[in-house]
Design an enzyme around this catalytic site. Structure first.
Site, PDB file in Angstrom:
ATOM      1  N   CYS A   1       0.855  -1.190   0.000  1.00 16.06           N
ATOM      2  CA  CYS A   1       0.000   0.000   0.000  1.00 16.06           C
ATOM      3  C   CYS A   1       0.892   1.240   0.000  1.00 16.06           C
ATOM      4  O   CYS A   1       2.124   1.155   0.091  1.00 16.06           O
ATOM      5  CB  CYS A   1      -0.898  -0.002   1.235  1.00 16.06           C
ATOM      6  SG  CYS A   1       0.029   0.117   2.796  1.00 16.06           S
TER       7      CYS A   1
ATOM      8  N   CYS B   1       2.742   5.846   9.044  1.00 15.93           N
ATOM      9  CA  CYS B   1       1.762   5.973   7.959  1.00 15.93           C
ATOM     10  C   CYS B   1       0.845   7.161   8.253  1.00 15.93           C
ATOM     11  O   CYS B   1       0.353   7.302   9.382  1.00 15.93           O
ATOM     12  CB  CYS B   1       0.944   4.688   7.846  1.00 15.93           C
ATOM     13  SG  CYS B   1      -0.420   4.821   6.666  1.00 15.93           S
TER      14      CYS B   1
ATOM     15  N   GLU C   1       0.821  -0.504  16.611  1.00 20.59           N
ATOM     16  CA  GLU C   1      -0.043   0.633  16.308  1.00 20.59           C
ATOM     17  C   GLU C   1      -0.925   0.977  17.503  1.00 20.59           C
ATOM     18  O   GLU C   1      -1.088   2.160  17.857  1.00 20.59           O
ATOM     19  CB  GLU C   1      -0.907   0.323  15.085  1.00 20.59           C
ATOM     20  CG  GLU C   1      -1.809   1.460  14.669  1.00 20.59           C
ATOM     21  CD  GLU C   1      -2.671   1.137  13.462  1.00 20.59           C
ATOM     22  OE1 GLU C   1      -3.764   1.725  13.357  1.00 20.59           O
ATOM     23  OE2 GLU C   1      -2.266   0.295  12.628  1.00 20.59           O
TER      24      GLU C   1
ATOM     25  N   THR D   1      -5.945   0.558  12.119  1.00 16.85           N
ATOM     26  CA  THR D   1      -6.180   0.718  10.675  1.00 16.85           C
ATOM     27  C   THR D   1      -6.212  -0.589   9.900  1.00 16.85           C
ATOM     28  O   THR D   1      -6.660  -0.609   8.757  1.00 16.85           O
ATOM     29  CB  THR D   1      -5.110   1.628  10.053  1.00 16.85           C
ATOM     30  OG1 THR D   1      -3.815   1.023  10.215  1.00 16.85           O
ATOM     31  CG2 THR D   1      -5.123   3.011  10.678  1.00 16.85           C
TER      32      THR D   1
ATOM     33  N   SER E   1       1.904  -9.856  10.587  1.00 18.91           N
ATOM     34  CA  SER E   1       1.219  -8.831   9.796  1.00 18.91           C
ATOM     35  C   SER E   1      -0.275  -8.889  10.069  1.00 18.91           C
ATOM     36  O   SER E   1      -0.963  -9.818   9.645  1.00 18.91           O
ATOM     37  CB  SER E   1       1.485  -9.051   8.294  1.00 18.91           C
ATOM     38  OG  SER E   1       0.612  -8.267   7.512  1.00 18.91           O
TER      39      SER E   1
END
Length: 331
Positions: free
Chosen positions: A15, A99, A129, A167, A224
């Site tokens: 991405c 990000c 995160e 996210t 991931s």
């Protein structure tokens, strides 16, 4: 349809945030030379980390492990204010690869906490995160992951709350948790959908793969989050599905009585790993490759200004999808 086939998802793989983060480490190495220290994995993919290590990136678990005054890149997953403060105390030359979509969640958390709301952060406990966002206002942010967590919250139903999400979650699963929050709390606000465009697009593509194929394989590392969610989505929509960190993890037994295999890749998985999987599937008889019709992504995030060329002052652009970089090994 006769024969054995492989259907390749669109979109898949890197991405915009991942391309930007990898590009930041590569650019830092170009400007400063090795070593460049990176706090945590820049993105959650073992191949990417290994390739950057070959170029001179040094991955550490804590900013405390970075020599005073050295260059330190913060990973795409973001960090807490405490980490930033500790890095400043060590006089590190910080380059932030967070990000932009993760940074947006941080900003929302700060805003709602300042407004006096309790922030309910839907995410996976321990994920980098989530840890970073929690650090923005630890006395006002509560992490939850399931509908059961909603029921267990020790908050009056009239508490002013705001809902934010990690996210990289499963869109469908998160909707159920947010619906449970709406059903319980009478003063609840949501700033919008925090699940990033790339996670949503890849999950939607996987739903189509699951409907049309006997087996779905997702290329991605075991740590991931978005890759793991893609496996779950495929299973939830009726297909057998497995995570494949690289071609060595493909079990030929999975292909027994299978005539059609859908293949996708998480947002941090490089195309070179997909290519390796496709080559092995071809050896096993799945040599007819078809391409799924899907969304073409054109999102690009700008690079930090501190990576500008010292002579021209120009900031390099983020590599686009399909471009070769040291961390992808080509496409």
């Amino acid at each position: 349809m006769s024969g054995r086939r492989t259907v390749l998802a669109q979109p898949r793989g890197f991405c915009a945030g991942v391309r930007r983060a990898i590009g930041i480490v590569e650019r830092a190495l170009d400007l400063h030379g090795a070593p460049v220290y990176v706090r945590k994995e820049i993105v959650h993919n073992h191949y990417v980390v290994s390739e950057l290590e070959k170029r001179g990136a040094v991955f550490v678990d804590s900013e405390d492990e970075v020599p005073r005054g050295a260059v330190c890149v913060f990973s795409a997953h973001g960090v807490s204010p405490g980490v930033r403060s500790a890095a400043a105390g060590r006089q590190l030359e910080v380059i932030d690869a967070t990000c932009p979509l993760v940074a947006k969640v941080h900003s929302e958390a700060v805003r709602f906490a300042r407004d006096g709301r309790t922030v309910l952060l839907v995410g996976h406990e321990g994920h980098e995160e989530v840890e970073g966002v929690l650090g923005e206002a630890p006395d006002r942010i509560v992490a939850i992951g399931t509908e059961d967590d909603v029921r267990r919250l020790a908050l009056p139903d009239g508490t002013p709350v705001a809902v934010l999400t990690q996210t990289t979650l499963s869109f469908d699963e998160t909707e159920r948790v947010v619906a449970a929050l709406h059903a319980r709390f009478t003063d609840l606000v949501t700033p919008g959908d925090d699940i990033c465009y790339a996670s949503q697009n890849r999950q939607n593509a996987v739903k189509d793969l699951a409907r049309d194929n006997d087996l779905v394989l997702i290329v991605g590392s075991r740590n991931s989050s978005n890759s793991l969610r893609m496996v779950e989505v495929a299973r939830d929509h009726g297909a057998a599905a497995h995570l494949v960190p690289d071609v060595r993890h493909l079990d030929a037994a999975w292909l027994t009585d299978v005539s059609s295999v859908g293949v996708s890749a998480g947002a941090s998985a490089p195309e070179i790993l997909v290519d390796g999987l496709l080559a092995r599937l071809a050896e096993l008889g799945f040599d007819r490759v078809e391409f799924q019709r899907g969304i073409a992504e054109d999102v690009v995030f700008s690079m930090p200004g501190r990576l500008a060329d010292p002579v021209t002052g120009r900031v390099p652009r983020t590599p686009l999808a399909g471009e070769v970089s040291a961390a992808t090994g080509g496409v």
